[in-house]
Motif scaffolding. Structure first.
Motif, PDB file in Angstrom:
ATOM      1  N   ALA A  46      -6.335   3.137  -2.023  1.00 46.64           N
ATOM      2  CA  ALA A  46      -4.786   3.096  -1.567  1.00 46.64           C
ATOM      3  C   ALA A  46      -3.902   2.931  -3.119  1.00 46.64           C
ATOM      4  O   ALA A  46      -2.743   3.004  -2.740  1.00 46.64           O
ATOM      5  CB  ALA A  46      -4.487   2.112  -0.506  1.00 46.64           C
ATOM      6  N   PHE A  47      -4.534   2.395  -4.039  1.00 43.40           N
ATOM      7  CA  PHE A  47      -3.700   2.307  -5.319  1.00 43.40           C
ATOM      8  C   PHE A  47      -3.732   3.324  -6.117  1.00 43.40           C
ATOM      9  O   PHE A  47      -3.195   3.405  -7.240  1.00 43.40           O
ATOM     10  CB  PHE A  47      -4.516   1.304  -6.148  1.00 43.40           C
ATOM     11  CG  PHE A  47      -4.334  -0.229  -5.498  1.00 43.40           C
ATOM     12  CD1 PHE A  47      -3.137  -0.976  -5.714  1.00 43.40           C
ATOM     13  CD2 PHE A  47      -5.083  -0.788  -4.764  1.00 43.40           C
ATOM     14  CE1 PHE A  47      -2.855  -2.220  -5.200  1.00 43.40           C
ATOM     15  CE2 PHE A  47      -5.169  -1.922  -4.059  1.00 43.40           C
ATOM     16  CZ  PHE A  47      -3.943  -2.726  -4.283  1.00 43.40           C
ATOM     17  N   TYR A  48      -4.361   4.443  -5.687  1.00 42.30           N
ATOM     18  CA  TYR A  48      -4.173   5.865  -6.643  1.00 42.30           C
ATOM     19  C   TYR A  48      -3.691   6.898  -5.933  1.00 42.30           C
ATOM     20  O   TYR A  48      -3.484   7.030  -4.664  1.00 42.30           O
ATOM     21  CB  TYR A  48      -5.896   6.228  -6.916  1.00 42.30           C
ATOM     22  CG  TYR A  48      -6.498   5.050  -7.837  1.00 42.30           C
ATOM     23  CD1 TYR A  48      -6.070   5.104  -9.086  1.00 42.30           C
ATOM     24  CD2 TYR A  48      -7.151   3.991  -7.271  1.00 42.30           C
ATOM     25  CE1 TYR A  48      -6.769   3.872 -10.056  1.00 42.30           C
ATOM     26  CE2 TYR A  48      -7.724   2.908  -8.025  1.00 42.30           C
ATOM     27  CZ  TYR A  48      -7.459   3.165  -9.425  1.00 42.30           C
ATOM     28  OH  TYR A  48      -8.024   2.035 -10.187  1.00 42.30           O
ATOM     29  N   GLY A  49      -3.367   8.005  -6.622  1.00 41.04           N
ATOM     30  CA  GLY A  49      -3.020   9.314  -6.111  1.00 41.04           C
ATOM     31  C   GLY A  49      -1.560   9.040  -5.851  1.00 41.04           C
ATOM     32  O   GLY A  49      -0.371   8.447  -6.333  1.00 41.04           O
ATOM     33  N   THR A  50      -1.296   9.517  -4.575  1.00 41.58           N
ATOM     34  CA  THR A  50       0.226   9.382  -3.979  1.00 41.58           C
ATOM     35  C   THR A  50       0.061   8.584  -2.997  1.00 41.58           C
ATOM     36  O   THR A  50       0.938   8.686  -1.819  1.00 41.58           O
ATOM     37  CB  THR A  50       0.648  10.914  -3.449  1.00 41.58           C
ATOM     38  OG1 THR A  50      -0.364  11.343  -2.357  1.00 41.58           O
ATOM     39  CG2 THR A  50       0.758  11.664  -4.596  1.00 41.58           C
ATOM     40  N   ARG A  51      -0.837   7.321  -2.854  1.00 41.47           N
ATOM     41  CA  ARG A  51      -0.959   6.433  -1.738  1.00 41.47           C
ATOM     42  C   ARG A  51       0.171   5.486  -1.574  1.00 41.47           C
ATOM     43  O   ARG A  51       0.914   5.405  -2.519  1.00 41.47           O
ATOM     44  CB  ARG A  51      -2.460   5.837  -1.784  1.00 41.47           C
ATOM     45  CG  ARG A  51      -3.598   6.983  -1.873  1.00 41.47           C
ATOM     46  CD  ARG A  51      -3.856   7.280  -0.533  1.00 41.47           C
ATOM     47  NE  ARG A  51      -4.956   8.429  -0.797  1.00 41.47           N
ATOM     48  CZ  ARG A  51      -6.282   8.365  -0.155  1.00 41.47           C
ATOM     49  NH1 ARG A  51      -6.539   7.317   0.495  1.00 41.47           N
ATOM     50  NH2 ARG A  51      -7.120   9.323  -0.389  1.00 41.47           N
ATOM     51  N   LEU A  52      -0.063   4.610  -0.714  1.00 40.68           N
ATOM     52  CA  LEU A  52       0.855   3.341  -0.464  1.00 40.68           C
ATOM     53  C   LEU A  52       1.040   2.629  -1.510  1.00 40.68           C
ATOM     54  O   LEU A  52       2.203   2.164  -1.632  1.00 40.68           O
ATOM     55  CB  LEU A  52       0.414   2.976   0.861  1.00 40.68           C
ATOM     56  CG  LEU A  52       1.504   1.823   1.467  1.00 40.68           C
ATOM     57  CD1 LEU A  52       2.738   2.437   1.786  1.00 40.68           C
ATOM     58  CD2 LEU A  52       0.830   1.172   2.504  1.00 40.68           C
ATOM     59  N   TYR A  53       0.113   2.019  -2.193  1.00 38.18           N
ATOM     60  CA  TYR A  53       0.123   1.045  -3.068  1.00 38.18           C
ATOM     61  C   TYR A  53       0.317   1.569  -4.719  1.00 38.18           C
ATOM     62  O   TYR A  53      -0.206   0.517  -5.500  1.00 38.18           O
ATOM     63  CB  TYR A  53      -0.948   0.165  -2.979  1.00 38.18           C
ATOM     64  CG  TYR A  53      -1.111  -0.424  -1.595  1.00 38.18           C
ATOM     65  CD1 TYR A  53       0.376  -1.537  -1.165  1.00 38.18           C
ATOM     66  CD2 TYR A  53      -1.885  -0.281  -0.531  1.00 38.18           C
ATOM     67  CE1 TYR A  53       0.145  -1.911   0.060  1.00 38.18           C
ATOM     68  CE2 TYR A  53      -1.718  -0.703   0.699  1.00 38.18           C
ATOM     69  CZ  TYR A  53      -0.808  -1.704   1.055  1.00 38.18           C
ATOM     70  OH  TYR A  53      -0.693  -2.226   2.226  1.00 38.18           O
TER      71      TYR A  53
END
Length: 135
Positions: free
Chosen positions: A30-37
């Motif tokens: 969730a901390f990478y790419g276009t994710r939320l965080y």
């Protein structure tokens, strides 16, 4: 994030995104790419980099690694100086032995030369003196 950056790291963790995700009970992806965080990861990395640039390393293991690296560097420098001193002393020893051998040869040659001429006379051997007697 604040606890990790202060150095309050649980056993088995480090000051990184993986530990941050585990502490927050969030999947690390969730901390990478276009994710939320993603914005939290970027802030964490920025703050961590600022701390490191200021000379503060929040992860005690990383601080220990840096200290040991500096100690290794100092020890390598000491070892190099010691090896250089040993090499210089070995060269000095070789030169001293060579000079002593040359001087010995010269003394032996002069003794042979002196034995063959009649102009040189030998001094008598010194008398033995007794210490502590009064006359």
């Amino acid at each position: 994030m604040d606890r990790l950056l202060r150095g309050e790291i649980q056993p088995g963790g480090t000051c990184d995104i993986k530990t941050l995700a585990r502490e927050a009970a969030v999947d690390r992806t969730a901390f990478y790419g276009t994710r939320l965080y993603v914005h939290l990861r970027e802030e964490f990395e920025r703050r961590l980099q600022n701390l490191q640039e200021a000379g503060h390393i929040p992860d005690p293991r990383e601080a220990q690694i840096e200290r040991l690296r500096a100690e290794i560097t100092k020890l390598k420098e000491r070892l190099a100086k010691s090896e250089q001193a040993i090499d210089e002393l070995a060269d000095f020893r070789t030169q001293a032995l060579s000079r002593l051998a040359a001087q010995h040869e010269e003394i032996a040659r002069l003794r042979e030369s002196a034995a063959g001429t009649s102009r040189v006379s030998r001094l008598p051997a010194p008398r033995a003196t007794v210490i502590g007697t009064c006359s």
